[in-house]
Design a protein around this motif. Structure first.
Motif, PDB file in Angstrom:
ATOM      1  N   LYS A   1     -13.214  -8.149  35.249  1.00 44.83           N
ATOM      2  CA  LYS A   1     -14.254  -6.564  35.012  1.00 44.83           C
ATOM      3  C   LYS A   1     -14.291  -6.181  33.567  1.00 44.83           C
ATOM      4  CE  LYS A   1     -12.615  -2.288  35.995  1.00 44.83           C
ATOM      5  NZ  LYS A   1     -11.213  -1.167  36.847  1.00 44.83           N
ATOM      6  N   LYS A   2     -13.273  -6.620  32.892  1.00 51.46           N
ATOM      7  CA  LYS A   2     -13.660  -5.910  31.880  1.00 51.46           C
ATOM      8  C   LYS A   2     -14.439  -7.169  30.368  1.00 51.46           C
ATOM      9  CE  LYS A   2     -10.542  -2.995  30.888  1.00 51.46           C
ATOM     10  NZ  LYS A   2     -10.386  -1.967  30.042  1.00 51.46           N
ATOM     11  N   GLY A   3     -14.335  -8.383  31.289  1.00 53.39           N
ATOM     12  CA  GLY A   3     -15.466  -9.491  30.904  1.00 53.39           C
ATOM     13  C   GLY A   3     -14.967 -10.009  29.575  1.00 53.39           C
ATOM     14  N   LEU A   4     -13.195 -10.715  30.105  1.00 57.73           N
ATOM     15  CA  LEU A   4     -12.947 -11.544  28.743  1.00 57.73           C
ATOM     16  C   LEU A   4     -12.330 -12.504  28.970  1.00 57.73           C
ATOM     17  CD1 LEU A   4      -9.776  -8.626  28.918  1.00 57.73           C
ATOM     18  CD2 LEU A   4     -11.690  -8.931  27.505  1.00 57.73           C
ATOM     19  N   LEU A   5     -13.292 -12.840  30.248  1.00 57.75           N
ATOM     20  CA  LEU A   5     -13.597 -14.865  30.235  1.00 57.75           C
ATOM     21  C   LEU A   5     -15.644 -15.048  30.414  1.00 57.75           C
ATOM     22  CD1 LEU A   5     -11.219 -15.604  33.390  1.00 57.75           C
ATOM     23  CD2 LEU A   5     -11.179 -16.048  31.096  1.00 57.75           C
TER      24      LEU A   5
ATOM     25  N   GLY B   1      -5.998  -4.208  26.498  1.00 60.75           N
ATOM     26  CA  GLY B   1      -4.461  -3.273  27.346  1.00 60.75           C
ATOM     27  C   GLY B   1      -4.269  -3.414  28.298  1.00 60.75           C
ATOM     28  N   VAL B   2      -4.831  -5.471  29.010  1.00 62.06           N
ATOM     29  CA  VAL B   2      -5.013  -5.642  30.564  1.00 62.06           C
ATOM     30  C   VAL B   2      -4.444  -6.460  29.940  1.00 62.06           C
ATOM     31  CG1 VAL B   2      -5.845  -7.476  31.709  1.00 62.06           C
ATOM     32  CG2 VAL B   2      -7.128  -5.484  30.491  1.00 62.06           C
ATOM     33  N   ARG B   3      -2.847  -6.573  31.424  1.00 65.24           N
ATOM     34  CA  ARG B   3      -1.543  -7.675  31.769  1.00 65.24           C
ATOM     35  C   ARG B   3      -2.754  -8.569  31.336  1.00 65.24           C
ATOM     36  NH1 ARG B   3       1.663  -3.620  33.154  1.00 65.24           N
ATOM     37  NH2 ARG B   3       3.757  -4.807  33.279  1.00 65.24           N
ATOM     38  N   ILE B   4      -2.299  -9.854  31.350  1.00 68.33           N
ATOM     39  CA  ILE B   4      -2.153 -11.208  31.939  1.00 68.33           C
ATOM     40  C   ILE B   4      -2.183 -11.654  33.357  1.00 68.33           C
ATOM     41  CG2 ILE B   4       0.415 -12.705  31.489  1.00 68.33           C
ATOM     42  CD1 ILE B   4      -2.104 -14.091  29.606  1.00 68.33           C
ATOM     43  N   ARG B   5      -1.568 -11.147  33.997  1.00 69.69           N
ATOM     44  CA  ARG B   5      -1.207 -10.961  35.452  1.00 69.69           C
ATOM     45  C   ARG B   5      -2.986 -10.759  36.341  1.00 69.69           C
ATOM     46  NH1 ARG B   5       3.506 -12.200  33.575  1.00 69.69           N
ATOM     47  NH2 ARG B   5       4.489 -14.483  34.145  1.00 69.69           N
ATOM     48  N   ASP B   6      -3.233  -9.608  35.773  1.00 64.97           N
ATOM     49  CA  ASP B   6      -4.128  -8.881  36.165  1.00 64.97           C
ATOM     50  C   ASP B   6      -5.392  -9.453  36.302  1.00 64.97           C
ATOM     51  OD1 ASP B   6      -5.972  -6.486  37.702  1.00 64.97           O
ATOM     52  OD2 ASP B   6      -5.085  -5.214  36.433  1.00 64.97           O
ATOM     53  N   PHE B   7      -5.882 -10.888  37.073  1.00 68.86           N
ATOM     54  CA  PHE B   7      -6.941 -12.030  36.861  1.00 68.86           C
ATOM     55  C   PHE B   7      -8.176 -10.879  37.079  1.00 68.86           C
ATOM     56  CE2 PHE B   7      -9.793 -14.019  38.980  1.00 68.86           C
ATOM     57  CZ  PHE B   7     -10.208 -15.315  38.252  1.00 68.86           C
TER      58      PHE B   7
ATOM     59  N   PHE C   1      -8.168 -20.485  28.099  1.00 69.83           N
ATOM     60  CA  PHE C   1      -7.318 -21.349  28.217  1.00 69.83           C
ATOM     61  C   PHE C   1      -6.482 -22.455  26.782  1.00 69.83           C
ATOM     62  CE2 PHE C   1      -6.230 -18.599  30.948  1.00 69.83           C
ATOM     63  CZ  PHE C   1      -5.058 -17.400  31.149  1.00 69.83           C
ATOM     64  N   SER C   2      -7.664 -22.848  26.507  1.00 67.38           N
ATOM     65  CA  SER C   2      -7.804 -24.122  25.534  1.00 67.38           C
ATOM     66  C   SER C   2      -7.102 -23.877  24.223  1.00 67.38           C
ATOM     67  CB  SER C   2      -8.892 -24.658  24.883  1.00 67.38           C
ATOM     68  OG  SER C   2      -9.929 -23.510  24.008  1.00 67.38           O
ATOM     69  N   THR C   3      -6.469 -24.924  23.631  1.00 65.17           N
ATOM     70  CA  THR C   3      -5.627 -24.600  22.711  1.00 65.17           C
ATOM     71  C   THR C   3      -6.600 -23.943  21.556  1.00 65.17           C
ATOM     72  OG1 THR C   3      -4.797 -26.533  22.846  1.00 65.17           O
ATOM     73  CG2 THR C   3      -4.545 -26.395  21.042  1.00 65.17           C
ATOM     74  N   SER C   4      -7.356 -24.425  21.138  1.00 62.05           N
ATOM     75  CA  SER C   4      -8.217 -23.816  20.623  1.00 62.05           C
ATOM     76  C   SER C   4      -8.503 -22.181  20.463  1.00 62.05           C
ATOM     77  CB  SER C   4      -9.713 -24.268  19.692  1.00 62.05           C
ATOM     78  OG  SER C   4     -10.306 -24.434  21.063  1.00 62.05           O
ATOM     79  N   LYS C   5      -8.978 -21.836  21.544  1.00 66.50           N
ATOM     80  CA  LYS C   5      -9.238 -20.581  22.063  1.00 66.50           C
ATOM     81  C   LYS C   5      -7.858 -19.628  22.276  1.00 66.50           C
ATOM     82  CE  LYS C   5     -13.933 -22.071  23.010  1.00 66.50           C
ATOM     83  NZ  LYS C   5     -14.667 -21.789  23.421  1.00 66.50           N
ATOM     84  N   VAL C   6      -6.902 -19.585  23.028  1.00 67.30           N
ATOM     85  CA  VAL C   6      -5.999 -19.368  23.926  1.00 67.30           C
ATOM     86  C   VAL C   6      -5.990 -17.680  22.979  1.00 67.30           C
ATOM     87  CG1 VAL C   6      -3.756 -20.462  23.092  1.00 67.30           C
ATOM     88  CG2 VAL C   6      -4.109 -18.967  25.378  1.00 67.30           C
ATOM     89  N   ALA C   7      -4.760 -18.425  21.386  1.00 69.40           N
ATOM     90  CA  ALA C   7      -4.355 -17.172  21.065  1.00 69.40           C
ATOM     91  C   ALA C   7      -5.885 -15.877  20.743  1.00 69.40           C
ATOM     92  CB  ALA C   7      -4.073 -17.505  19.468  1.00 69.40           C
ATOM     93  N   GLU C   8      -6.762 -16.249  20.852  1.00 66.42           N
ATOM     94  CA  GLU C   8      -7.761 -14.883  20.379  1.00 66.42           C
ATOM     95  C   GLU C   8      -7.952 -14.531  22.132  1.00 66.42           C
ATOM     96  OE1 GLU C   8     -10.308 -12.487  19.086  1.00 66.42           O
ATOM     97  OE2 GLU C   8      -9.832 -14.011  18.128  1.00 66.42           O
ATOM     98  N   PHE C   9      -7.795 -15.003  22.536  1.00 67.17           N
ATOM     99  CA  PHE C   9      -7.942 -14.198  24.087  1.00 67.17           C
ATOM    100  C   PHE C   9      -7.119 -14.118  24.371  1.00 67.17           C
ATOM    101  CE2 PHE C   9      -7.131 -15.568  28.411  1.00 67.17           C
ATOM    102  CZ  PHE C   9      -7.898 -14.651  29.452  1.00 67.17           C
ATOM    103  N   LEU C  10      -5.491 -13.939  24.004  1.00 61.84           N
ATOM    104  CA  LEU C  10      -4.770 -13.139  24.223  1.00 61.84           C
ATOM    105  C   LEU C  10      -4.392 -11.504  23.444  1.00 61.84           C
ATOM    106  CD1 LEU C  10      -2.014 -15.968  24.855  1.00 61.84           C
ATOM    107  CD2 LEU C  10      -2.972 -14.684  26.717  1.00 61.84           C
ATOM    108  N   ARG C  11      -5.074 -12.157  21.791  1.00 56.19           N
ATOM    109  CA  ARG C  11      -5.628 -11.029  21.180  1.00 56.19           C
ATOM    110  C   ARG C  11      -6.546 -10.042  22.036  1.00 56.19           C
ATOM    111  NH1 ARG C  11      -4.318 -14.488  16.825  1.00 56.19           N
ATOM    112  NH2 ARG C  11      -6.722 -15.266  17.134  1.00 56.19           N
ATOM    113  N   SER C  12      -7.263 -10.590  22.665  1.00 52.73           N
ATOM    114  CA  SER C  12      -8.787 -10.362  23.420  1.00 52.73           C
ATOM    115  C   SER C  12      -7.892  -9.407  24.291  1.00 52.73           C
ATOM    116  CB  SER C  12      -9.541 -10.464  23.594  1.00 52.73           C
ATOM    117  OG  SER C  12      -8.827 -11.548  25.016  1.00 52.73           O
TER     118      SER C  12
END
Length: 105
Positions: A56-60, A45-51, A29-40
């Protein structure tokens, strides 16, 4: 009256694993990476609130799910709260751009 709005400080049972997961969330969620995180999230096809699905998808990060699973329930709750608070602090223009991730449907 202000004491009603303060969250109690809970002790962290496993500071090392907790810190690793917290760092992964803060980095995503850092300013420099948040756009890429949201794109991923959008690409997967993962909703942002589905932690749990994000983990599970390894997005963090590849090891973040295992580190999260290793910490006690109380620490997991604090991590979920941190994640949810972080996603609400995303800039409005990015939230609008990735509207489908944030939509309730």
């Amino acid at each position: 009256m202000s004491t009603l709005n303060e969250q109690p400080v809970l002790p962290i049972a496993d500071p090392v694993a907790f810190g690793a997961v917290k760092s992964a969330i803060e980095s995503a969620f850092s300013t420099s990476k948040v756009a890429e995180f949201l794109r991923s999230l959008d690409r997967q096809g993962v909703r942002i609130r589905d932690f749990e699905e994000v983990l599970k998808k390894g997005l963090l990060g590849k090891k973040t799910a295992a580190e999260y699973a290793s910490i006690p329930d109380g620490d997991q709750g604090q991590i979920r709260e941190l994640y949810l608070a972080s996603l609400e602090r995303v800039a409005p223009e990015l939230r609008q751009r990735f509207f489908r991730l944030y939509a309730y449907y």
